[in-house]
Design a protein around this motif. Structure first.
Motif, mmCIF file in Angstrom:
data_model
loop_
_atom_site.group_PDB
_atom_site.id
_atom_site.type_symbol
_atom_site.label_atom_id
_atom_site.label_comp_id
_atom_site.label_asym_id
_atom_site.label_seq_id
_atom_site.Cartn_x
_atom_site.Cartn_y
_atom_site.Cartn_z
ATOM 1 N N GLU A 162 0.724 -0.884 0.123
ATOM 2 C CA GLU A 162 0.019 -0.138 0.104
ATOM 3 C C GLU A 162 0.863 1.292 -0.220
ATOM 4 N N LEU A 163 0.198 2.295 -0.579
ATOM 5 C CA LEU A 163 1.055 3.532 -0.414
ATOM 6 C C LEU A 163 0.806 4.343 0.823
ATOM 7 N N LEU A 164 1.844 5.185 1.146
ATOM 8 C CA LEU A 164 1.782 6.001 2.282
ATOM 9 C C LEU A 164 0.702 6.826 1.992
ATOM 10 N N PRO A 165 -0.144 7.369 3.161
ATOM 11 C CA PRO A 165 -1.300 8.288 3.074
ATOM 12 C C PRO A 165 -0.736 9.889 2.428
ATOM 13 N N GLU A 166 -1.038 10.153 1.321
ATOM 14 C CA GLU A 166 -0.657 11.399 0.962
ATOM 15 C C GLU A 166 -0.221 12.496 1.570
ATOM 16 N N GLN A 167 -1.503 13.047 2.120
ATOM 17 C CA GLN A 167 -1.598 14.192 2.908
ATOM 18 C C GLN A 167 -0.772 14.155 3.855
ATOM 19 N N VAL A 168 -0.525 13.174 4.725
ATOM 20 C CA VAL A 168 0.409 13.040 5.886
ATOM 21 C C VAL A 168 1.995 12.957 5.357
ATOM 22 N N TRP A 169 2.071 12.312 4.211
ATOM 23 C CA TRP A 169 3.479 12.141 3.758
ATOM 24 C C TRP A 169 4.002 13.686 3.266
ATOM 25 N N GLN A 170 3.146 14.448 2.712
ATOM 26 C CA GLN A 170 3.449 15.522 2.325
ATOM 27 C C GLN A 170 3.640 16.662 3.525
ATOM 28 N N GLN A 171 2.700 16.484 4.345
ATOM 29 C CA GLN A 171 3.174 17.217 5.531
ATOM 30 C C GLN A 171 4.438 16.791 6.349
ATOM 31 N N ALA A 172 4.867 15.857 6.361
ATOM 32 C CA ALA A 172 6.283 15.414 6.618
ATOM 33 C C ALA A 172 7.200 16.075 5.878
ATOM 34 N N ILE A 173 7.202 15.696 4.580
ATOM 35 C CA ILE A 173 8.112 16.471 3.666
ATOM 36 C C ILE A 173 8.103 18.005 3.790
ATOM 37 N N THR A 174 7.160 18.533 3.992
ATOM 38 C CA THR A 174 7.098 20.000 4.162
ATOM 39 C C THR A 174 7.833 20.567 5.482
ATOM 40 N N ALA A 175 7.799 19.753 6.559
ATOM 41 C CA ALA A 175 8.223 19.954 7.922
ATOM 42 C C ALA A 175 9.782 19.828 7.757
ATOM 43 N N ILE A 176 10.122 18.802 7.197
ATOM 44 C CA ILE A 176 11.650 18.341 6.800
ATOM 45 C C ILE A 176 12.431 19.453 5.935
ATOM 46 N N GLU A 177 11.636 19.792 5.053
ATOM 47 C CA GLU A 177 12.393 20.791 4.045
ATOM 48 C C GLU A 177 12.583 22.058 4.860
ATOM 49 N N GLN A 178 11.698 22.518 5.838
ATOM 50 C CA GLN A 178 11.853 23.762 6.314
ATOM 51 C C GLN A 178 12.666 23.787 7.795
ATOM 52 N N SER A 179 13.226 22.562 7.940
ATOM 53 C CA SER A 179 13.911 22.164 9.229
ATOM 54 C C SER A 179 15.420 22.841 9.056
ATOM 55 N N ASN A 180 15.904 23.078 10.149
ATOM 56 C CA ASN A 180 17.480 23.312 10.403
ATOM 57 C C ASN A 180 18.011 22.178 11.153
ATOM 58 N N LEU A 181 17.171 21.238 11.686
ATOM 59 C CA LEU A 181 17.776 20.224 12.556
ATOM 60 C C LEU A 181 16.843 19.134 12.534
ATOM 61 N N VAL A 182 17.151 17.716 12.069
ATOM 62 C CA VAL A 182 16.447 16.666 12.039
ATOM 63 C C VAL A 182 17.074 15.733 12.794
ATOM 64 N N ILE A 183 16.280 15.022 13.689
ATOM 65 C CA ILE A 183 16.917 14.136 14.669
ATOM 66 C C ILE A 183 16.002 12.637 14.398
ATOM 67 N N VAL A 184 16.883 11.877 14.029
ATOM 68 C CA VAL A 184 16.221 10.414 13.676
ATOM 69 C C VAL A 184 16.439 9.548 14.986
ATOM 70 N N ILE A 185 15.284 8.919 15.603
ATOM 71 C CA ILE A 185 15.411 8.175 16.677
ATOM 72 C C ILE A 185 14.775 6.893 16.559
ATOM 73 N N GLY A 186 15.709 5.802 16.843
ATOM 74 C CA GLY A 186 15.186 4.336 16.971
ATOM 75 C C GLY A 186 14.589 3.667 15.435
ATOM 76 N N THR A 187 15.268 4.052 14.465
ATOM 77 C CA THR A 187 14.955 3.337 13.283
ATOM 78 C C THR A 187 16.119 2.989 12.701
ATOM 79 N N SER A 188 16.156 1.919 11.789
ATOM 80 C CA SER A 188 17.427 1.356 11.110
ATOM 81 C C SER A 188 17.252 1.975 9.564
ATOM 82 N N LEU A 189 16.295 2.804 9.308
ATOM 83 C CA LEU A 189 16.053 3.369 8.066
ATOM 84 C C LEU A 189 16.207 2.364 6.973
#
Length: 240
Positions: A162-189
């Motif tokens: 299944e595809l990720l929910p489009e609206q939530v995915w776009q909201q996450a991208i928007t947040a990341i793109e405007q960030s100047n610090l991203v902290i990744v916690i507890g994921t093997s990516l």
């Protein structure tokens, strides 16, 4: 860099950041008792992850699908957000964390008071009919009840295929793109496309994980430690 020095550096970056985004995964919830899926001793060792969480299992082997997700619902109902989740909520109240994108489906960010949370893979707390999309209770799912239309009940999560929910995915991208610090916690990516999110920031990138990942070279700082302990120490460094 020793973990203590790295945590001190991260605390300074958090205090100096105007927009900080978290990306969290299963490793953040294991310390609450939620089983991991990709570690050697994780829950997936008893199941084929590519199948039991797929549309095929839902449609063709519902007994297996139902048993697996009934166990997952039980885990979520009997476990609780740990101290690290509470730290993140307090840092949000201080306007030091601005958005959270999570792969977790346990709802712990919201249960601990998190705001602006983007649940990329959905939530176990919502149940609906796969055929007509009518909402149902978790109790109805666990009892094996069918929808009035005859359809199968399922959690509102993203299954393999299944595809990720489009609206939530776009909201996450928007947040990341405007960030100047991203902290990744507890994921093997390991899961695409979520593992592409850290690269979408022009800011600094920090990893907090129990063990190295194949993408560590992308980060400005890597901290190999307990997520809960690291977050508690970071809060202490920030507020003291």
């Amino acid at each position: 860099m020793a973990n203590r020095q790295a945590l001190e550096q991260l605390a300074e970056w958090i205090k100096g950041s105007s927009y900080t985004v978290l990306l969290t995964g299963a490793g953040l919830s294991t310390e609450s008792g939620i089983p991991d899926f990709r570690s050697q001793n994780g829950l997936w060792k008893n199941y084929d992850p590519a199948y039991v969480s797929s549309i095929d299992a839902l449609e063709d082997h519902y007994d297996l699908f139902h048993e697996f997700y009934s166990l997952r619902l039980q885990d979520v109902e009997t476990c609780f957000p740990h101290q690290g989740y509470e730290v993140l909520s307090r840092l949000q109240e201080l306007n030091l964390i601005h958005a959270i994108a999570t792969q977790n489906v346990d709802g712990f960010h919201l249960r601990s008071g998190g705001r602006n949370v983007h649940e990329l893979h959905g939530s176990l707390s919502k149940i609906y009919c796969h055929t007509c999309h009518k909402e149902h209770s978790a109790a109805a799912f666990k009892e094996g009840t069918a929808c009035s239309c005859g359809g199968k009940l399922r959690p509102s999560i993203v299954l393999f295929g299944e595809l990720l929910p489009e609206q939530v995915w776009q909201q996450a991208i928007t947040a990341i793109e405007q960030s100047n610090l991203v902290i990744v916690i507890g994921t093997s990516l390991q899961v695409y496309p979520v593992n592409q999110l850290p690269s979408m920031t022009k800011g600094k990138k920090v990893l907090i994980n129990q063990e190295p990942t194949a993408m560590d070279h992308l980060f400005d700082l890597s901290i190999y430690s307990s997520a809960k302990d690291s977050l508690v120490e970071i809060e202490d460094l920030i507020i003291r």
